[in-house]
Scaffold this motif. Structure first.
Motif, short mmCIF file in Angstrom:
data_model
loop_
_atom_site.label_atom_id
_atom_site.label_comp_id
_atom_site.label_asym_id
_atom_site.label_seq_id
_atom_site.Cartn_x
_atom_site.Cartn_y
_atom_site.Cartn_z
N UNK A 133 -14.34 -72.56 0.97
CA UNK A 133 -13.54 -72.42 -0.24
C UNK A 133 -12.90 -73.75 -0.62
N UNK A 134 -12.45 -74.50 0.37
CA UNK A 134 -11.85 -75.80 0.08
C UNK A 134 -12.90 -76.83 -0.33
N UNK A 135 -14.11 -76.71 0.23
CA UNK A 135 -15.19 -77.59 -0.21
C UNK A 135 -15.52 -77.33 -1.68
N UNK A 136 -15.58 -76.06 -2.04
CA UNK A 136 -15.85 -75.70 -3.44
C UNK A 136 -14.73 -76.20 -4.35
N UNK A 137 -13.48 -76.02 -3.91
CA UNK A 137 -12.33 -76.47 -4.71
C UNK A 137 -12.38 -77.98 -4.94
N UNK A 138 -12.75 -78.74 -3.90
CA UNK A 138 -12.82 -80.20 -4.04
C UNK A 138 -13.94 -80.59 -5.00
N UNK A 139 -15.07 -79.93 -4.91
CA UNK A 139 -16.17 -80.22 -5.82
C UNK A 139 -15.79 -79.89 -7.26
N UNK A 167 0.69 -86.42 5.56
CA UNK A 167 1.94 -86.23 4.82
C UNK A 167 1.72 -85.71 3.40
N UNK A 168 0.47 -85.45 3.04
CA UNK A 168 0.19 -84.94 1.70
C UNK A 168 0.62 -83.48 1.57
N UNK A 169 1.01 -83.10 0.38
CA UNK A 169 1.39 -81.70 0.13
C UNK A 169 0.14 -80.85 -0.09
N UNK A 170 0.07 -79.73 0.63
CA UNK A 170 -1.00 -78.76 0.46
C UNK A 170 -0.35 -77.38 0.42
N UNK A 171 -1.16 -76.35 0.34
CA UNK A 171 -0.61 -74.99 0.38
C UNK A 171 -1.13 -74.27 1.62
N UNK A 217 -0.76 -70.13 2.92
CA UNK A 217 -0.21 -68.80 2.70
C UNK A 217 0.64 -68.77 1.41
N UNK A 218 0.12 -69.46 0.38
CA UNK A 218 0.74 -69.50 -0.95
C UNK A 218 2.09 -70.22 -0.97
N UNK A 219 2.36 -71.04 0.04
CA UNK A 219 3.57 -71.84 0.07
C UNK A 219 3.19 -73.30 0.21
N UNK A 220 4.04 -74.19 -0.29
CA UNK A 220 3.76 -75.62 -0.23
C UNK A 220 4.35 -76.23 1.04
N UNK A 221 3.50 -77.00 1.75
CA UNK A 221 3.90 -77.70 2.97
C UNK A 221 3.32 -79.11 2.91
N UNK A 222 3.89 -80.05 3.68
CA UNK A 222 3.11 -81.24 3.96
C UNK A 222 2.08 -80.84 5.01
N UNK A 223 0.97 -81.54 5.03
CA UNK A 223 -0.18 -81.08 5.81
C UNK A 223 0.14 -80.84 7.28
N UNK A 224 0.84 -81.78 7.92
CA UNK A 224 1.07 -81.62 9.36
C UNK A 224 1.94 -80.41 9.66
N UNK A 225 2.86 -80.04 8.74
CA UNK A 225 3.66 -78.83 8.94
C UNK A 225 2.84 -77.58 8.68
N UNK A 226 1.97 -77.64 7.69
CA UNK A 226 1.06 -76.52 7.44
C UNK A 226 0.14 -76.31 8.63
N UNK A 227 -0.33 -77.42 9.21
CA UNK A 227 -1.21 -77.35 10.38
C UNK A 227 -0.50 -76.65 11.54
N UNK A 228 0.76 -77.00 11.76
CA UNK A 228 1.53 -76.38 12.83
C UNK A 228 1.68 -74.88 12.62
N UNK A 276 -4.28 -68.56 3.96
CA UNK A 276 -5.31 -69.49 3.51
C UNK A 276 -4.71 -70.89 3.35
N UNK A 277 -5.47 -71.89 3.80
CA UNK A 277 -5.15 -73.30 3.57
C UNK A 277 -5.83 -73.72 2.28
N UNK A 278 -5.09 -74.44 1.41
CA UNK A 278 -5.71 -74.83 0.15
C UNK A 278 -5.10 -76.06 -0.47
N UNK A 279 -5.77 -76.57 -1.51
CA UNK A 279 -5.25 -77.69 -2.28
C UNK A 279 -4.09 -77.24 -3.15
#
Length: 291
Positions: free
Chosen positions: A114-120, A248-252, A254-265, A284-287
């Protein structure tokens, strides 16, 4: 946990004083509080690090990544005792059921694609072939749609002659970014008291990070995105620093915004809760949508 990634590129002595990292160069002395630091990347073989600092970094769960003479990551620092429940967690890990592992792997693969499709789509690329393959994914990705899609995704993203095994600048960028992401995933897995070696899908006897290799999959596309942005740049220290900063980039999640390393945790925590039958689903992890 801190938020700063310290990137060492020149001759320096790294030492410890009063819960601070000391960086002594020929020009100056910098002191950085431990509570601000998430990761230290030592990108030169001209730096030295004291044993006392190593011990304190492990105690404070601060990741250290070492680079080889060609400035590519070659090793990382992991402590033995990162979590007081480690023994119980490892017993749980060994006992994870096959259906639970297969169900989680299915979710991971779907999220990755899904993220590959979103990036494309962000780059206005044709996703029809990828979407068709995605629609035929079976439980545990038993027909290996992930690999089939990868063979279409990377040439579509970079150029039609591109392959992941080739010796190219793009692959060097991808590998560098993926290694930083893998290290961050290892840090989280170890901090939460589990073994990186025992995967839910990856089972290579030569890979000490099978579980991390599994769990990082939906996050790889954020590295892909940065490489795509910098594809015309030289692969120099500036680009390497930008690849490190992807954490340190912002991603989503579970429909919430996190910086990537916090989302990863949080994502890894939820995956373990799922495998331990403490929750029924993971997010779900997403852009992040850009307005």
């Amino acid at each position: 946990m801190g938020w700063r990634t310290i990137y060492i590129t020149q001759k320096a002595k790294l030492s410890y004083k009063a819960n601070h990292l000391l960086i002594q160069t020929d020009m100056d002395l910098k002191q950085i509080p431990f509570h601000q630091i998430n990761c230290i990347v030592i990108a030169t073989t001209q730096s030295v690090i004291t044993g006392y600092l190593v011990s304190e970094l492990i105690e404070n769960n601060i990741k250290v990544v070492f680079c080889s003479p060609d400035h590519n990551p070659c090793a990382e620092l992991n402590g033995y005792y990162n979590n007081i429940q480690r023994n119980q967690n490892i017993e749980d890990q060994i006992s994870w059921s096959i259906p639970a592992k297969q169900e989680l792997w299915t979710d991971i693969v779907k999220n990755k694609i899904e993220n590959q499709i979103a990036l494309m789509e962000k780059d206005n690329l044709d996703t029809s072939d990828i979407v068709t393959e995605y629609s035929s994914i079976q439980a545990n990705d038993s027909t290996n749609r992930e690999a089939v899609i990868a063979r279409k995704y990377f040439p579509a993203l970079f150029n039609e002659d591109f392959t992941r095994g080739s010796d190219s600048k793009v692959n060097a960028m991808l590998n560098y970014g993926y290694t930083i992401l893998l290290s961050a995933t290892n840090q989280e897995v170890a901090a939460q008291g589990y073994l990186t070696q025992l995967g839910i899908h990856h089972h290579s006897l030569r890979n000490c990070f099978n579980l991390s290799s599994d769990l990082m999959e939906p996050f790889r596309q954020f590295v892909d995105s940065k490489v795509l942005e910098r594809i015309d740049y030289d692969f120099d220290e500036y680009v390497k620093l930008e690849l490190v900063d992807v954490l340190n980039h912002e991603i989503t999640y579970n429909d919430k915004t996190f910086i990537l390393k916090n989302a990863l945790s949080q994502y890894i925590h939820d995956c373990f809760s799922f495998l331990n039958s403490q929750r029924d689903t993971i997010g779900k992890v997403g852009f992040k949508n850009e307005v």
